[in-house]
Design an enzyme around this catalytic site. Sequence first.
Site, PDB file in Angstrom:
ATOM      1  N   ASN A  89      42.558 109.030  72.084  1.00 42.02           N
ATOM      2  CA  ASN A  89      41.385 109.364  72.909  1.00 42.02           C
ATOM      3  C   ASN A  89      41.611 110.861  73.167  1.00 42.02           C
ATOM      4  O   ASN A  89      42.543 111.228  73.880  1.00 42.02           O
ATOM      5  CB  ASN A  89      41.473 108.544  74.186  1.00 42.02           C
ATOM      6  CG  ASN A  89      40.295 108.634  75.126  1.00 42.02           C
ATOM      7  OD1 ASN A  89      40.435 108.265  76.282  1.00 42.02           O
ATOM      8  ND2 ASN A  89      39.152 109.083  74.686  1.00 42.02           N
TER       9      ASN A  89
ATOM     10  N   CYS B 112      40.041 109.209  84.464  1.00 41.87           N
ATOM     11  CA  CYS B 112      40.315 109.085  83.028  1.00 41.87           C
ATOM     12  C   CYS B 112      41.809 108.832  82.882  1.00 41.87           C
ATOM     13  O   CYS B 112      42.622 109.725  83.169  1.00 41.87           O
ATOM     14  CB  CYS B 112      39.905 110.379  82.324  1.00 41.87           C
ATOM     15  SG  CYS B 112      40.309 110.360  80.584  1.00 41.87           S
ATOM     16  N   GLY B 113      42.171 107.646  82.457  1.00 45.82           N
ATOM     17  CA  GLY B 113      43.596 107.271  82.391  1.00 45.82           C
ATOM     18  C   GLY B 113      44.344 107.984  81.289  1.00 45.82           C
ATOM     19  O   GLY B 113      45.433 108.541  81.509  1.00 45.82           O
TER      20      GLY B 113
ATOM     21  N   ARG C 156      31.112 105.050  78.380  1.00 47.01           N
ATOM     22  CA  ARG C 156      29.975 105.749  78.978  1.00 47.01           C
ATOM     23  C   ARG C 156      30.114 107.245  78.667  1.00 47.01           C
ATOM     24  O   ARG C 156      31.204 107.810  78.777  1.00 47.01           O
ATOM     25  CB  ARG C 156      30.039 105.528  80.493  1.00 47.01           C
ATOM     26  CG  ARG C 156      29.059 106.342  81.285  1.00 47.01           C
ATOM     27  CD  ARG C 156      29.151 106.018  82.727  1.00 47.01           C
ATOM     28  NE  ARG C 156      30.384 106.531  83.357  1.00 47.01           N
ATOM     29  CZ  ARG C 156      30.546 106.645  84.658  1.00 47.01           C
ATOM     30  NH1 ARG C 156      29.584 106.269  85.477  1.00 47.01           N
ATOM     31  NH2 ARG C 156      31.677 107.099  85.160  1.00 47.01           N
TER      32      ARG C 156
ATOM     33  N   ASN D 299      31.407 101.597  81.244  1.00 41.96           N
ATOM     34  CA  ASN D 299      32.292 101.491  80.083  1.00 41.96           C
ATOM     35  C   ASN D 299      32.395 100.004  79.738  1.00 41.96           C
ATOM     36  O   ASN D 299      32.687  99.190  80.628  1.00 41.96           O
ATOM     37  CB  ASN D 299      33.672 102.053  80.429  1.00 41.96           C
ATOM     38  CG  ASN D 299      33.594 103.528  80.826  1.00 41.96           C
ATOM     39  OD1 ASN D 299      33.360 104.392  79.996  1.00 41.96           O
ATOM     40  ND2 ASN D 299      33.761 103.816  82.123  1.00 41.96           N
TER      41      ASN D 299
ATOM     42  N   CYS E  87      40.514 103.724  75.711  1.00 40.00           N
ATOM     43  CA  CYS E  87      40.113 104.205  77.036  1.00 40.00           C
ATOM     44  C   CYS E  87      41.160 103.694  78.025  1.00 40.00           C
ATOM     45  O   CYS E  87      41.348 102.484  78.169  1.00 40.00           O
ATOM     46  CB  CYS E  87      38.720 103.672  77.379  1.00 40.00           C
ATOM     47  SG  CYS E  87      38.228 104.037  79.070  1.00 40.00           S
ATOM     48  N   GLY E  88      41.854 104.609  78.661  1.00 36.72           N
ATOM     49  CA  GLY E  88      42.984 104.236  79.516  1.00 36.72           C
ATOM     50  C   GLY E  88      42.598 103.405  80.727  1.00 36.72           C
ATOM     51  O   GLY E  88      43.272 102.416  81.049  1.00 36.72           O
ATOM     52  N   THR E  89      41.524 103.811  81.412  1.00 36.32           N
ATOM     53  CA  THR E  89      41.114 103.026  82.579  1.00 36.32           C
ATOM     54  C   THR E  89      40.632 101.645  82.144  1.00 36.32           C
ATOM     55  O   THR E  89      40.860 100.645  82.831  1.00 36.32           O
ATOM     56  CB  THR E  89      40.013 103.768  83.374  1.00 36.32           C
ATOM     57  OG1 THR E  89      39.053 104.302  82.453  1.00 36.32           O
ATOM     58  CG2 THR E  89      40.591 104.884  84.222  1.00 36.32           C
TER      59      THR E  89
ATOM     60  N   ASN F 104      32.810 113.988  80.263  1.00 35.19           N
ATOM     61  CA  ASN F 104      32.587 113.328  78.977  1.00 35.19           C
ATOM     62  C   ASN F 104      31.905 114.292  77.999  1.00 35.19           C
ATOM     63  O   ASN F 104      31.353 115.321  78.415  1.00 35.19           O
ATOM     64  CB  ASN F 104      31.696 112.098  79.180  1.00 35.19           C
ATOM     65  CG  ASN F 104      32.382 110.986  79.949  1.00 35.19           C
ATOM     66  OD1 ASN F 104      33.534 110.665  79.681  1.00 35.19           O
ATOM     67  ND2 ASN F 104      31.675 110.382  80.898  1.00 35.19           N
TER      68      ASN F 104
ATOM     69  N   ASN G 225      36.260 104.389  88.049  1.00 35.11           N
ATOM     70  CA  ASN G 225      35.092 104.488  87.154  1.00 35.11           C
ATOM     71  C   ASN G 225      34.701 103.066  86.722  1.00 35.11           C
ATOM     72  O   ASN G 225      35.521 102.147  86.758  1.00 35.11           O
ATOM     73  CB  ASN G 225      35.359 105.457  85.969  1.00 35.11           C
ATOM     74  CG  ASN G 225      36.520 105.054  85.118  1.00 35.11           C
ATOM     75  OD1 ASN G 225      37.393 104.322  85.557  1.00 35.11           O
ATOM     76  ND2 ASN G 225      36.553 105.496  83.883  1.00 35.11           N
TER      77      ASN G 225
END
EC number: 5.1.1.7
Length: 330
Positions: free
Chosen positions: A13, A77-78, A221, A202, A229-231, A68, A166
Site C-alpha cells: 500500500n 491509515c494503518g 474509499r 472502505n 489496507c492496514g486499518t 487519499n 476511519n
Amino acid sequence: MQIELIKCHGSSNDFLLIDEWTNGYSFTEEERRQLSIALCDRGSSLGADGILFVLESKQADAKMRIFNSDGSEASMCGNGLRCLGRYVCELLKKDEIVVETMKADLQVTKDEDLYEDVPTYRVEISPVLFSLSSLPMHLGGKDTLLNEVVPELSDSIAFSAAAVPNPHLIAIVDQAQIASDEQKQIAERLNGPNDICPDGVNVSFVHPMKPGKIYVRTFERGVGFTNACGTAMSASSLVTCLLDLNKLEETIEVFNNGGKVRCVAHKKADGGYWIDLIGNATYLYDAVVEVNLHDPSSFSLVNKQERAEQEQYEKLGNEVKVLLQQTVFA
Ligand SMILES: N[C@@H](CCC[C@H](N)C(=O)O)C(=O)O
C-alpha cells in the site's frame, strides 16, 4: 518550489511521505488536496495510494495527516502510520514514539523484523467504534451491524461495520465470493453519491484460511482496490475474533495482495477494543519534485534515488503470492 519526498510502502500500500515539519513547508488545505491528486496519479512519474504529511505536534512526537489519491483526507491509515512512524523514529533516534492523528494520539514501536531485513513497526489502531453513526452509515433504524445480511447492501453477504476510526464494512466470504465482482459493485455504490454511507466507506472481503490466518482484500474509499489496507486488516481481525473465528490477544497472520502483516486484537477493562498492527515499513526511493503550487499536475521529477530495501521485501511478497495461489485463489 522543490519538494523532497520519500516513496514508501506498508504491505505494498504505497505512499509519498512529505515532511512539512523539518523541511519548513507549510501547505494550505487546498494545496495538500491538489498535491495528492497530482503526485498520486498513476500515470505520472510518481503515483501512489496517498500522501502522508509529517507535521509538528504540540502534544505528541509528530503529527500525521493522510490524504487519499482522490484528494480526500482520511482520519487514519494503518500502513501509512508504520511508514511515517519509522520516519519519525529515525529522525528523533527513538524506537518508540507517539503520533498525533486526526482523532487520536497513537503509539508506534519498532518491532522485530517480520521477515529477514524487513524494517518492521507496530502501530496502535484505536479508537474502535461500532455505532453506525460513527462511520457514518444509515441503515433504517439500526445502531450497529455485526455479521448481518441487510438487503440495502446485499441479498446474501453478511456485513459488519466498524470505525477505527476511519469507516469499514467487512464481510466474511468464501472463495467463490472472492472471485466474484460483488465487492467492487457494492464498494463502488457506497463510494459514489449514496444515502447509506454519505462519506464513503472502505469495503473488505475477508476469507478465513485456517485458525490464526486470514486473507483480506480491500476496496479503499478515495482510492479503489489497493494491495492492502492496514486499518481494514486490523478491523477485520477484530471482527473475526468477535465471530469466534479467531481469538483476542492471539496473533493473527493477515495475508493480502501485497504481502502480510500480523494483528493482535485486545479487549480493554472498560469493554472497548484496540488492535496492534505489525508489519513492514519499506522505503522505495527518495525524490525531489519541482511543483508549481498553482498547477501541481505539471510537476516534474528533479531527482530520484533508489533505496535497496525492496528486493528483500519482494522475497516475502513472492512467498505470500505462491501461498495465496495455492489456497485462496486455487
Ligand atoms: N490504506 C490505509 C487507509 C487510508 C484511508 C482510507 N482510504 C480511508 O479513506 O479511510 C490504511 O492502511 O489504513
